[in-house]
Design a protein around this motif. Structure first.
Motif, PDB file in Angstrom:
ATOM      1  N   PRO A 184     -59.257  32.171  34.899  1.00  0.00           N
ATOM      2  CA  PRO A 184     -59.366  33.429  34.156  1.00  0.00           C
ATOM      3  C   PRO A 184     -59.818  33.163  32.718  1.00  0.00           C
ATOM      4  CG  PRO A 184     -57.359  33.399  35.460  1.00  0.00           C
ATOM      5  CD  PRO A 184     -57.949  32.027  35.571  1.00  0.00           C
ATOM      6  N   ALA A 185     -60.608  34.077  32.175  1.00  0.00           N
ATOM      7  CA  ALA A 185     -61.301  33.832  30.909  1.00  0.00           C
ATOM      8  C   ALA A 185     -60.375  33.405  29.775  1.00  0.00           C
ATOM      9  CB  ALA A 185     -62.087  35.077  30.514  1.00  0.00           C
ATOM     10  N   ALA A 186     -59.261  34.113  29.582  1.00  0.00           N
ATOM     11  CA  ALA A 186     -58.381  33.797  28.458  1.00  0.00           C
ATOM     12  C   ALA A 186     -57.766  32.402  28.618  1.00  0.00           C
ATOM     13  CB  ALA A 186     -57.282  34.841  28.337  1.00  0.00           C
ATOM     14  N   GLU A 187     -57.353  32.066  29.832  1.00  0.00           N
ATOM     15  CA  GLU A 187     -56.763  30.753  30.077  1.00  0.00           C
ATOM     16  C   GLU A 187     -57.811  29.658  29.955  1.00  0.00           C
ATOM     17  OE1 GLU A 187     -54.856  31.074  33.861  1.00  0.00           O
ATOM     18  OE2 GLU A 187     -53.500  32.658  33.195  1.00  0.00           O
ATOM     19  N   ARG A 188     -58.990  29.922  30.478  1.00  0.00           N
ATOM     20  CA  ARG A 188     -60.099  28.958  30.377  1.00  0.00           C
ATOM     21  C   ARG A 188     -60.443  28.691  28.914  1.00  0.00           C
ATOM     22  NH1 ARG A 188     -64.762  32.038  32.049  1.00  0.00           N
ATOM     23  NH2 ARG A 188     -64.736  32.638  29.865  1.00  0.00           N
ATOM     24  N   ASP A 189     -60.555  29.746  28.123  1.00  0.00           N
ATOM     25  CA  ASP A 189     -60.954  29.577  26.728  1.00  0.00           C
ATOM     26  C   ASP A 189     -59.899  28.817  25.932  1.00  0.00           C
ATOM     27  OD1 ASP A 189     -63.237  30.940  27.356  1.00  0.00           O
ATOM     28  OD2 ASP A 189     -62.618  32.835  26.441  1.00  0.00           O
ATOM     29  N   ALA A 190     -58.630  29.092  26.194  1.00  0.00           N
ATOM     30  CA  ALA A 190     -57.555  28.373  25.502  1.00  0.00           C
ATOM     31  C   ALA A 190     -57.581  26.889  25.867  1.00  0.00           C
ATOM     32  CB  ALA A 190     -56.200  28.987  25.840  1.00  0.00           C
ATOM     33  N   LEU A 191     -57.752  26.609  27.153  1.00  0.00           N
ATOM     34  CA  LEU A 191     -57.827  25.231  27.625  1.00  0.00           C
ATOM     35  C   LEU A 191     -58.992  24.487  26.985  1.00  0.00           C
ATOM     36  CD1 LEU A 191     -57.088  22.960  29.786  1.00  0.00           C
ATOM     37  CD2 LEU A 191     -58.818  24.094  31.231  1.00  0.00           C
ATOM     38  N   LEU A 192     -60.172  25.082  27.070  1.00  0.00           N
ATOM     39  CA  LEU A 192     -61.367  24.384  26.621  1.00  0.00           C
ATOM     40  C   LEU A 192     -61.446  24.258  25.105  1.00  0.00           C
ATOM     41  CD1 LEU A 192     -64.030  25.689  29.176  1.00  0.00           C
ATOM     42  CD2 LEU A 192     -62.830  23.489  29.142  1.00  0.00           C
ATOM     43  N   SER A 193     -60.795  25.139  24.378  1.00  0.00           N
ATOM     44  CA  SER A 193     -60.789  24.984  22.926  1.00  0.00           C
ATOM     45  C   SER A 193     -60.053  23.707  22.536  1.00  0.00           C
ATOM     46  CB  SER A 193     -60.149  26.201  22.255  1.00  0.00           C
ATOM     47  OG  SER A 193     -58.762  26.280  22.530  1.00  0.00           O
ATOM     48  N   HIS A 194     -58.958  23.403  23.226  1.00  0.00           N
ATOM     49  CA  HIS A 194     -58.243  22.151  22.976  1.00  0.00           C
ATOM     50  C   HIS A 194     -59.070  20.949  23.425  1.00  0.00           C
ATOM     51  CE1 HIS A 194     -54.507  23.902  21.608  1.00  0.00           C
ATOM     52  NE2 HIS A 194     -54.416  24.667  22.693  1.00  0.00           N
ATOM     53  N   CYS A 195     -59.700  21.070  24.580  1.00  0.00           N
ATOM     54  CA  CYS A 195     -60.504  19.966  25.104  1.00  0.00           C
ATOM     55  C   CYS A 195     -61.723  19.702  24.223  1.00  0.00           C
ATOM     56  CB  CYS A 195     -60.939  20.266  26.534  1.00  0.00           C
ATOM     57  SG  CYS A 195     -59.578  20.365  27.726  1.00  0.00           S
ATOM     58  N   ASP A 196     -62.341  20.763  23.709  1.00  0.00           N
ATOM     59  CA  ASP A 196     -63.484  20.596  22.807  1.00  0.00           C
ATOM     60  C   ASP A 196     -63.073  19.850  21.543  1.00  0.00           C
ATOM     61  OD1 ASP A 196     -65.025  21.984  24.603  1.00  0.00           O
ATOM     62  OD2 ASP A 196     -65.156  23.828  23.411  1.00  0.00           O
ATOM     63  N   ALA A 197     -61.922  20.233  20.978  1.00  0.00           N
ATOM     64  CA  ALA A 197     -61.438  19.575  19.760  1.00  0.00           C
ATOM     65  C   ALA A 197     -61.165  18.099  20.024  1.00  0.00           C
ATOM     66  CB  ALA A 197     -60.186  20.273  19.251  1.00  0.00           C
ATOM     67  N   ALA A 198     -60.583  17.803  21.183  1.00  0.00           N
ATOM     68  CA  ALA A 198     -60.304  16.411  21.533  1.00  0.00           C
ATOM     69  C   ALA A 198     -61.591  15.628  21.725  1.00  0.00           C
ATOM     70  CB  ALA A 198     -59.456  16.357  22.796  1.00  0.00           C
ATOM     71  N   LEU A 199     -62.609  16.263  22.311  1.00  0.00           N
ATOM     72  CA  LEU A 199     -63.897  15.593  22.483  1.00  0.00           C
ATOM     73  C   LEU A 199     -64.481  15.204  21.132  1.00  0.00           C
ATOM     74  CD1 LEU A 199     -66.329  14.647  24.160  1.00  0.00           C
ATOM     75  CD2 LEU A 199     -67.231  16.984  23.971  1.00  0.00           C
ATOM     76  N   CYS A 200     -64.423  16.108  20.167  1.00  0.00           N
ATOM     77  CA  CYS A 200     -64.940  15.798  18.833  1.00  0.00           C
ATOM     78  C   CYS A 200     -64.186  14.622  18.222  1.00  0.00           C
ATOM     79  CB  CYS A 200     -64.838  17.022  17.934  1.00  0.00           C
ATOM     80  SG  CYS A 200     -65.905  18.396  18.433  1.00  0.00           S
TER      81      CYS A 200
END
Length: 284
Positions: free
Chosen positions: A197-213
């Motif tokens: 679901p969009a809200a859960e996906r966005d919350a998850l990927l925001s953390h993953c994006d930050a970790a990738l950086c």
């Protein structure tokens, strides 16, 4: 709307009903505070993963997600073996997958971790435990798993044929997944992050994006190669938002669900890597 009691949340290392205190049976993940500071590339990488896992513990997931595995927890020994053996200073290329597959990293703790490649070529060792809430059709057997992951067999098989020895590949390259978690429906169907679901996906990927950086900065790589369009797009978005000048490219995902990949993924990957100027780094 799913009621909070039906939501899934990570508690003390494993996923279960919200509010239940659980622990994995083997290879428990250290807390960020208990993991020693390190000046090595492997140490910085592992610390970034611990930080990400700690942040993901705060997230909740509802339907269609019913099972969530974190191989950094129960497969910490094999994962740490992989990182400490192959993550090193001076690597310039980061191959980026999306998240673990049920018969790859979910079993071995290694990205694209097809059993034979991990055990026989990469020579990874260690004990693999179990998530306490296992789907009956998606049991964790670790390095004893008898089912092969096609994507991982294609990925590591290609580089084994190209490089001969793992050290040739890892002299310049490392392999990582954007998200460490495996998501499954009630039936055991694998759910990728874009299917949440969009809200859960966005919350998850925001953390993953930050970790990738954090990982890209810590490793000092000059190029990220997304394995599949989704990983490529997430890497480009995450790095551009922080003003990174790291180059982002992509190769076709070796999934058997891809008609294009089934027509000869290795040849297409070789051609693309040659275009990117990476192939010569892997054949020296």
């Amino acid at each position: 709307m799913i009621q909070p009691r039906d939501n899934l949340r990570l508690e003390n290392g494993d996923w279960g009903q919200e509010g239940e205190l659980q622990a994995v049976t083997a290879g428990s993940l250290p807390t960020p505070g208990s993991f020693p500071q390190s000046t090595t590339a492997a140490g910085r990488f592992l610390r970034a993963e611990l930080d990400l896992s700690a942040r993901l513990q705060m997230l909740n997931f509802g339907e269609p997600v019913r099972y969530i595995y974190n191989p950094l927890e129960y497969a910490w020994e094999t994962h740490r073996c992989y990182v400490e053996r192959y993550c090193q200073d001076g690597q310039s290329i980061l191959f980026l997958g999306m998240n673990p597959g049920p018969f790859g990293m979910a079993q071995t703790g290694v990205p694209f971790g097809e059993i034979k490649a991990v055990r026989d070529w990469l020579k990874i060792t260690g004990e693999v435990g179990h998530p306490l809430n296992e789907h009956p059709k998606r049991r964790i057997s670790g390095l004893a798993c008898t089912q092969s992951e096609v994507s991982g067999a294609r990925f590591w098989g290609f580089f084994r044929e190209l490089c001969g020895e793992p050290d040739t590949f890892f002299r310049h390259c490392f392999v990582h997944n954007l998200c460490p978690l495996v998501f499954m429906s009630e039936s055991g169907k694998n759910l990728t992050p874009p299917e949440l679901p969009a809200a859960e996906r966005d919350a998850l990927l925001s953390h993953c994006d930050a970790a990738l950086c954090q990982v890209v900065s810590g490793l000092g790589v000059s190029m990220v190669i997304g394995v599949g369009k989704v990983a490529e797009q997430r890497a480009r978005k995450a790095l551009s938002e922080v003003g990174s000048t790291v180059r982002v490219e992509g190769i076709l995902h070796p999934s058997p669900r891809s008609a294009q990949a089934n027509k000869g993924w290795a040849a297409m990957a070789r051609t693309k890597l040659e275009e990117l100027g990476v192939l010569s780094l892997l054949t020296k």
